[in-house]
Design a protein around this motif. Structure first.
Motif, PDB file in Angstrom:
ATOM      1  N   ASP A  11       0.842  -1.147  -0.077  1.00 30.40           N
ATOM      2  CA  ASP A  11      -0.127  -0.129   0.090  1.00 30.40           C
ATOM      3  C   ASP A  11       0.874   1.297   0.203  1.00 30.40           C
ATOM      4  OD1 ASP A  11      -1.988  -1.806   2.311  1.00 30.40           O
ATOM      5  OD2 ASP A  11      -2.687  -1.216  -0.023  1.00 30.40           O
ATOM      6  N   LEU A  12       1.778   1.330  -0.938  1.00 31.58           N
ATOM      7  CA  LEU A  12       2.642   2.621  -0.987  1.00 31.58           C
ATOM      8  C   LEU A  12       1.919   3.800  -1.361  1.00 31.58           C
ATOM      9  CD1 LEU A  12       6.133   1.341  -2.734  1.00 31.58           C
ATOM     10  CD2 LEU A  12       5.389   1.784  -0.511  1.00 31.58           C
ATOM     11  N   ILE A  13       2.089   4.878  -0.782  1.00 26.55           N
ATOM     12  CA  ILE A  13       1.566   5.943  -1.211  1.00 26.55           C
ATOM     13  C   ILE A  13       2.307   6.785  -2.358  1.00 26.55           C
ATOM     14  CG2 ILE A  13       0.620   8.352  -0.573  1.00 26.55           C
ATOM     15  CD1 ILE A  13       0.285   6.976   2.121  1.00 26.55           C
ATOM     16  N   ILE A  14       1.917   7.004  -3.604  1.00 32.75           N
ATOM     17  CA  ILE A  14       2.935   7.725  -4.604  1.00 32.75           C
ATOM     18  C   ILE A  14       2.410   9.198  -4.589  1.00 32.75           C
ATOM     19  CG2 ILE A  14       3.544   7.439  -6.741  1.00 32.75           C
ATOM     20  CD1 ILE A  14       2.740   4.643  -6.806  1.00 32.75           C
ATOM     21  N   ARG A  15       3.266  10.070  -4.227  1.00 33.21           N
ATOM     22  CA  ARG A  15       3.255  11.348  -4.266  1.00 33.21           C
ATOM     23  C   ARG A  15       4.395  12.077  -5.436  1.00 33.21           C
ATOM     24  NH1 ARG A  15       3.440  15.996   0.717  1.00 33.21           N
ATOM     25  NH2 ARG A  15       3.172  17.686  -0.415  1.00 33.21           N
ATOM     26  N   ASN A  41       7.747   7.319  -3.788  1.00 31.65           N
ATOM     27  CA  ASN A  41       6.937   6.228  -2.890  1.00 31.65           C
ATOM     28  C   ASN A  41       7.121   6.481  -1.398  1.00 31.65           C
ATOM     29  OD1 ASN A  41       6.381   4.972  -5.455  1.00 31.65           O
ATOM     30  ND2 ASN A  41       8.130   3.750  -5.356  1.00 31.65           N
ATOM     31  N   ILE A  42       6.088   6.591  -0.813  1.00 32.90           N
ATOM     32  CA  ILE A  42       6.076   6.796   0.544  1.00 32.90           C
ATOM     33  C   ILE A  42       5.369   5.585   1.459  1.00 32.90           C
ATOM     34  CG2 ILE A  42       4.905   8.332   2.356  1.00 32.90           C
ATOM     35  CD1 ILE A  42       4.747  10.538   0.250  1.00 32.90           C
ATOM     36  N   ASP A  43       6.257   5.015   2.306  1.00 29.66           N
ATOM     37  CA  ASP A  43       5.796   3.988   3.060  1.00 29.66           C
ATOM     38  C   ASP A  43       4.817   4.549   4.017  1.00 29.66           C
ATOM     39  OD1 ASP A  43       7.762   1.306   4.672  1.00 29.66           O
ATOM     40  OD2 ASP A  43       5.511   1.624   4.484  1.00 29.66           O
ATOM     41  N   PRO A  44       3.533   3.717   4.016  1.00 29.13           N
ATOM     42  CA  PRO A  44       2.627   4.358   5.082  1.00 29.13           C
ATOM     43  C   PRO A  44       3.032   3.936   6.523  1.00 29.13           C
ATOM     44  CG  PRO A  44       1.448   2.882   3.403  1.00 29.13           C
ATOM     45  CD  PRO A  44       3.112   3.001   3.258  1.00 29.13           C
ATOM     46  N   LYS A  45       3.862   3.201   6.747  1.00 25.18           N
ATOM     47  CA  LYS A  45       4.260   2.532   7.854  1.00 25.18           C
ATOM     48  C   LYS A  45       5.157   3.786   8.643  1.00 25.18           C
ATOM     49  CE  LYS A  45       6.540  -1.413  10.297  1.00 25.18           C
ATOM     50  NZ  LYS A  45       7.422  -0.601  11.189  1.00 25.18           N
ATOM     51  N   VAL A  46       5.890   4.392   7.777  1.00 22.96           N
ATOM     52  CA  VAL A  46       6.823   5.610   8.487  1.00 22.96           C
ATOM     53  C   VAL A  46       5.644   6.666   9.012  1.00 22.96           C
ATOM     54  CG1 VAL A  46       8.123   7.566   7.780  1.00 22.96           C
ATOM     55  CG2 VAL A  46       8.486   5.512   6.817  1.00 22.96           C
ATOM     56  N   ILE A  47       4.717   6.872   8.719  1.00 17.98           N
ATOM     57  CA  ILE A  47       3.584   7.715   9.054  1.00 17.98           C
ATOM     58  C   ILE A  47       2.769   7.301  10.170  1.00 17.98           C
ATOM     59  CG2 ILE A  47       1.589   8.997   8.633  1.00 17.98           C
ATOM     60  CD1 ILE A  47       2.270   9.181   5.721  1.00 17.98           C
ATOM     61  N   GLU A  48       2.543   5.816  10.042  1.00 14.83           N
ATOM     62  CA  GLU A  48       1.771   5.206  11.203  1.00 14.83           C
ATOM     63  C   GLU A  48       2.676   4.886  12.335  1.00 14.83           C
ATOM     64  OE1 GLU A  48       0.970   1.701   8.783  1.00 14.83           O
ATOM     65  OE2 GLU A  48      -0.599   2.697   7.889  1.00 14.83           O
TER      66      GLU A  48
END
Length: 655
Positions: free
Chosen positions: A480-484, A488-495
């Motif tokens: 579930d990568l977020i692509i901005r 490529n942004i790993d959701p786990k970093v935010i979570e």
């Protein structure tokens, strides 16, 4: 005519890359494979590509740098002969500094002509390591230390990310770093910089070194490592992928075969050159075939003026192809032609994210350009499949595999990983590859092992299927990568950042649709029962302070009573994405209503399946006008938005 000693050191010249025949089917790809690859592609290194190109094209323009986005401004041009001279001089300067074939040369530059000296001179002397300047000092230093970088080629101005200040700080953070090569901004007058600190050398000193051969006498093999590309930075700890010269050469050759690139082509390359898309299919392929490549200011596509003037630049330079990620295409769709003549464009290609059907249709409607999709990844030197010119495929179709490559689609196992069960055409599964441009593994052997299946296939993490014509269609991502905007942004970093708050019980980050960036990171949370009261604004601040990459910081936090979960207790992110889409649409709807429909009942926003939202406009005298305005405002979003009007009586009707 007798050859000079310097000329005797040069490899044997070969013709520049040219297309054998148009690609219109998988059979055309297979026809190319009837010839042994070693015979079809005798070039061993990227260095040879530039020798061949200079011999073939000489004074023809290779690179055109635009100091500003004004189409009337005078550009700075380098010919193929000048580019090769600069590559020789840069490689020889690096050799003089002690750089050998196993040594890394890090690069921290914006868009500029000198980036190409750093890339290709760096690969001729050692191993080049392009770096994302938007990463933190600590992450850049960690990657340079892992690579053992001896030299850093850095921009001598601050730009928009503080290039020079960052470069000076890195000197104290990277133990292997011996020298910083300073690239003077193109606007800097000679001598203005003053004396440079110890250990810092002006890249202009390259002119003191030979420009017609490699002083080292190095003979580069196709298996020699050419570059270290990092796979992210916003996705947790970056991984360094090793590219061989042969892999990069194959990417250039394969791109030429699939796209029919010719010396008559001209293109704007606005991709960042720390990314494989800008360096390999974006630059090396073009330069291997005699194309004129335009560098649109130091800011590239991040420069809003470049986007605003794009169509006039196409007209000014008679561009023949357009290449950009979907988020840039979405931004360009908002720029009117205003009479610009773009009839020279013959090909439009995108990648990095699945193309929204609505954007594809809008682009064709507005500009008469069909968008051809491709698939590329760092682990395959930037390109894996391409939809060629003349083949109009539906959105989501990324075309045929490159010649001499192998593609499989396999079922997922119980853990969501690739199994060994091949799937027939039409059935979606995990996409696997083997190819001549496959990377040589990560620097970390454990990362390499995780990238491959037990039988040696690259597990891409992409989900897709092959149609009856042999074309690959992408249907989603296994992670579930977020692509901005290509990041490529790993959701786990935010979570993990939000989850560190004592009041938070669960956290789940997803991408909210955005007209410019494609996706923006947002995060949902549930609170610990009985926890001390905390506001969403406080949670957002708490999270942002713990996410060190700006692009990965969430736009908003929303607290939920309960987190949606599957039957086995996993957080169900599709529902959260629907929530995020509705939240985004509702905010835009509210803005339109506040400006144009004050006092009227607000439209209802509801999810309507995956990546789709329905907006129901209430009845009233302004209903049709409001629906038209909403359609205009919501059209750029990368999701399906269905707008309906609700009559005073009867069922809703589509606006």
């Amino acid at each position: 005519m007798a050859t000079t000693p310097a000329q005797q050191l040069l490899p044997r010249l070969h013709p520049p890359f040219t297309r054998s025949a148009p690609i219109r089917s998988l059979q055309d790809v297979q026809q190319l494979e009837a010839r042994p690859l070693a015979e079809a592609l005798p070039v061993q290194s990227t260095y040879e590509i530039f020798l061949n190109a200079a011999a073939a094209f000489g004074d023809k323009t290779a690179l055109t740098f635009l100091p500003t986005a004004d189409p009337a401004a005078e550009p700075i041009r380098w010919s193929y002969a000048q580019l090769l001279t600069g590559i020789h001089q840069t490689a020889n300067l690096l050799h003089h500094m002690g750089v050998g074939p196993q040594d890394a040369v890090a690069v921290l530059l914006p868009g500029c002509l000198e980036y190409h000296l750093a890339l290709w001179g760096g690969e001729a002397a050692g191993i080049v390591q392009p770096l994302n300047p938007m990463l933190t000092d600590e992450k850049i230093a960690a990657m340079m230390t892992l690579a053992g970088a001896r030299v850093l080629i850095a921009y001598g101005g601050e730009g928009d990310v503080g290039y020079w200040s960052k470069a000076l700080r890195l000197r104290a953070l990277v133990p292997t770093l011996t020298t910083v090569l300073r690239v003077a901004p193109h606007t800097e007058a000679p001598g203005v910089a003053g004396p440079l600190p110890a250990g810092v050398v002006d890249l202009a000193e390259r002119h003191q070194h030979p420009g017609d051969h490699l002083v080292s006498g190095r003979r580069i093999a196709s298996t020699d490592i050419a570059a270290y590309f990092h796979t992210g930075g916003t996705t947790g700890a970056p991984k360094l992928a090793r590219h061989s010269h042969g892999a990069q050469v194959f990417t250039a050759w394969g791109s030429v075969q699939m796209q029919g690139i010719t010396p008559q082509d001209v293109g704007i390359n606005g991709y960042p050159l720390f990314h494989v898309a800008g360096v390999l299919p974006g630059s090396l392929a073009a330069l291997s075939a005699g194309v004129e490549t335009i560098i649109p200011t130091t800011g590239l596509f991040r420069n809003r003026e470049v986007i605003a003037n794009y169509w006039r630049l196409v007209e000014r330079y008679r561009c023949t192809y357009l290449s950009a990620v979907p988020t840039v295409l979405a931004a360009l769709a908002n720029v009117p032609l205003n009479g610009a003549d773009i009839s020279t464009l013959r090909y439009c290609r995108t990648g990095a994210a699945i193309l929204a059907p609505e954007l594809a249709a809008r682009f064709e409607r507005l500009f008469g350009l069909h968008i051809h999709e491709s698939l590329g990844m760092t682990e395959m030197a930037g390109i894996s499949t391409i939809t060629p010119p003349g083949v109009n495929a539906p959105a989501g179709c990324v075309g045929w595999r490159l010649p001499y490559t192998q593609l499989r689609v396999v079922a997922l196992d119980a853990q969501g990983n690739a199994s060994d069960q091949d799937l027939p055409p039409g059935q979606p599964g995990m996409v696997l590859f083997q190819s001549p441009n496959l990377f040589s593994g990560f620097l970390d052997a454990a990362d390499t092992a995780r990238a491959f299946t037990p039988d040696g296939w690259l597990a891409t993490g992409d989900l897709g299927f092959v149609d009856d014509q042999g074309r690959l269609h992408l249907s989603g991502r296994s992670k579930d990568l977020i692509i901005r905007s290509g990041h490529n942004i790993d959701p786990k970093v935010i979570e993990d950042a939000l989850g560190a708050h004592p009041a938070v019980q669960l956290a789940a980050a997803v991408g909210a649709p955005d007209a410019y960036a494609g996706e923006l990171p947002v995060v949902y949370a549930t609170l610990v029962p009985g926890a001390q009261a905390v506001t969403e604004a406080e949670l957002l601040t708490f999270t942002a302070e713990r996410v060190d990459e700006a692009v990965a910081r969430p736009r908003w936090v929303q607290v939920l009573e309960t987190m949606p979960v599957t039957n086995v207790g996993k957080i169900y992110k599709p529902e959260l994405r629907q929530r995020a889409a509705c939240h985004t649409v509702q905010a835009l709807v509210d803005g339109v209503c506040a400006a144009e429909a004050a006092g009227q009942p607000r439209p209802q926003v509801q999810p309507e399946g995956d990546n789709a939202v329905r907006v129901t406009v209430p009845p009233g005298a302004q209903a049709d006008a409001l629906a038209a305005r909403l359609r205009e405002v919501l059209a750029p979003l990368p999701l399906t938005v269905r707008i309906t009007t609700a009559p005073a009586a009867g069922s809703p009707q589509t606006a």
